[in-house]
Design a protein around this motif. Structure first.
Motif, mmCIF file in Angstrom:
data_model
loop_
_atom_site.group_PDB
_atom_site.id
_atom_site.type_symbol
_atom_site.label_atom_id
_atom_site.label_comp_id
_atom_site.label_asym_id
_atom_site.label_seq_id
_atom_site.Cartn_x
_atom_site.Cartn_y
_atom_site.Cartn_z
ATOM 1 N N ASN A 29 -75.824 -30.519 81.790
ATOM 2 C CA ASN A 29 -76.250 -29.378 80.990
ATOM 3 C C ASN A 29 -77.660 -29.643 80.479
ATOM 4 O O ASN A 29 -78.213 -30.725 80.666
ATOM 5 N N ARG A 69 -75.816 -24.009 79.764
ATOM 6 C CA ARG A 69 -75.406 -24.045 81.174
ATOM 7 C C ARG A 69 -75.985 -22.808 81.843
ATOM 8 O O ARG A 69 -75.729 -21.694 81.412
ATOM 9 N N GLY A 70 -76.746 -23.001 82.878
ATOM 10 C CA GLY A 70 -77.406 -21.893 83.556
ATOM 11 C C GLY A 70 -78.887 -22.147 83.643
ATOM 12 O O GLY A 70 -79.439 -23.017 82.954
ATOM 13 N N THR A 71 -79.578 -21.382 84.462
ATOM 14 C CA THR A 71 -80.990 -21.647 84.732
ATOM 15 C C THR A 71 -81.939 -20.604 84.164
ATOM 16 O O THR A 71 -83.150 -20.760 84.260
ATOM 17 N N ALA A 87 -71.725 -18.876 83.725
ATOM 18 C CA ALA A 87 -72.712 -19.939 83.905
ATOM 19 C C ALA A 87 -73.472 -19.770 85.219
ATOM 20 O O ALA A 87 -74.653 -20.118 85.312
ATOM 21 N N GLU A 88 -72.819 -19.226 86.247
ATOM 22 C CA GLU A 88 -73.467 -19.021 87.540
ATOM 23 C C GLU A 88 -74.372 -17.795 87.530
ATOM 24 O O GLU A 88 -75.452 -17.803 88.130
ATOM 25 N N GLN A 89 -73.940 -16.738 86.853
ATOM 26 C CA GLN A 89 -74.679 -15.476 86.893
ATOM 27 C C GLN A 89 -75.498 -15.247 85.629
ATOM 28 O O GLN A 89 -76.370 -14.378 85.598
ATOM 29 N N GLY A 90 -75.237 -16.025 84.593
ATOM 30 C CA GLY A 90 -75.937 -15.844 83.330
ATOM 31 C C GLY A 90 -76.138 -17.175 82.639
ATOM 32 O O GLY A 90 -76.595 -18.142 83.247
ATOM 33 N N LEU A 91 -75.766 -17.227 81.354
ATOM 34 C CA LEU A 91 -75.932 -18.448 80.571
ATOM 35 C C LEU A 91 -74.714 -18.669 79.689
ATOM 36 O O LEU A 91 -74.146 -17.719 79.145
#
Length: 320
Positions: free
Chosen positions: A17, A45-47, A135-139
């Motif tokens: 994280n 978590r997320g980019t 976490a994959e599509q957002g935060l």
């Protein structure tokens, strides 16, 4: 591999994280509105860039044990906001929170889940899959380091983060003692928009929302109305109008005479003219025009609405 990062004198482990602290470029500046209560750092978590997302974000919160109506409204509002390019922030909980997140994900939009525990410990456990998708599509963000469990006091602290991060808080359903009202009150103290979705007057799960609306919250029914409040100048909701009726096409002066006729009895031209604030001769001319259109009929020396006109003129109004 476990790394360490420091924020405000505390050392947090990093387990896949990211820890963002208030000295970094990606730190949302609106947290400064919390003063000494602002978080020292957030685990993410997320980019995506949380700072940029926060500039165009809205919180959707509400009851965990929500009704089908509440879940439908939360999902519909969230999807509508996502389609307009807004980020929906919620708490990842059961009920309204989950419905809001799912509504965004279903619309292909972006959403942020703010947790009251470590971001590596999805809570509630039944939402592990949902929080993984977020976490994959957002935060997924949290103030507590990985491994920490939620407690009642941590939910209250989490709510201030949701309120500060967003430009407004929408409460979809809430009983009088709902935790989502804590978020709304925090938003109000921070000068953010406080917004409520009305529900049945008999529903205890809407009682808290209705109390907000009796104070200074703004009532909304769709995403357009939310954006009108929290968006930039000129982002107005479309004007709400009922269907165009035949009487709407009449000349205003003719409509005024038509409106002057009683609902269930005949009236003399002098009385109609007085109510319509015109002359008797003008009233008679307009009455003959209305008769040709099927709105009125003569009854001796008086004039009366036809049955068709009563339906058209009164619509669903209270006819006396």
């Amino acid at each position: 591999m476990i790394h360490a990062s420091t924020a405000g004198g505390r050392c947090f482990p990093r387990i896949g994280n990211t820890l963002r602290i208030d000295t970094e470029a990606e730190w949302p500046g609106q947290f400064d509105d919390l003063g000494d209560a602002r978080p020292l750092g957030l685990w993410v978590r997320g980019t995506a860039d949380l700072r940029l997302w926060a500039l165009r974000s809205v919180a959707l919160v509400g009851a965990r044990a929500c009704t089908e109506y509440g879940a439908f409204m939360a999902a519909t509002l969230a999807a509508g906001l996502a389609e307009k390019g807004w980020i929906v922030v919620s708490g990842g909980a059961y009920g309204i929170d989950g419905a809001a997140h799912r509504g965004v994900l279903g619309a292909g939009g972006a959403t942020v889940a703010v947790l009251a525990c470590g971001v590596d410990r999805p809570y509630p456990r039944g939402h592990a899959g949902l929080i993984g998708r977020i976490a994959e599509q957002g935060l997924v963000v949290g103030e507590l380091p990985p491994g920490e469990h939620p407690t009642p006091s941590r939910f209250v602290l989490r709510n201030r983060v949701i309120a500060a991060l967003t430009r407004g808080t929408v409460v979809v359903e809430a009983a009088h003692r709902s935790g989502s009202l804590v978020t709304a009150r925090a938003a109000r103290r921070l000068g953010r928009h406080t917004i409520g979705v009305p529900g049945p007057a008999t529903s205890g799960l809407s009682a808290g929302v209705h109390e907000l609306l009796r104070q200074d919250a703004v009532l909304v029914t769709d995403a357009d109305e939310i954006v009108e409040l929290v968006g930039d100048m000129g982002e107005l909701a479309p004007e709400r109008r009922g269907p165009v009726l035949p009487r709407d096409l009449l000349d205003p002066a003719v409509r005024q005479v038509l409106a002057a006729l009683p609902a269930r009895r005949a009236a003399r031209p002098d009385d109609i003219a007085r109510t319509a604030q015109t002359t008797p001769d003008d009233a008679i001319a307009k009455l003959y025009e209305l008769r040709a259109l099927g709105y009125v009929e003569r009854h001796g020396d008086g004039w009366k609405l036809t049955r068709q006109a009563m339906i058209s003129v009164r619509g669903d109004a209270d006819v006396r």
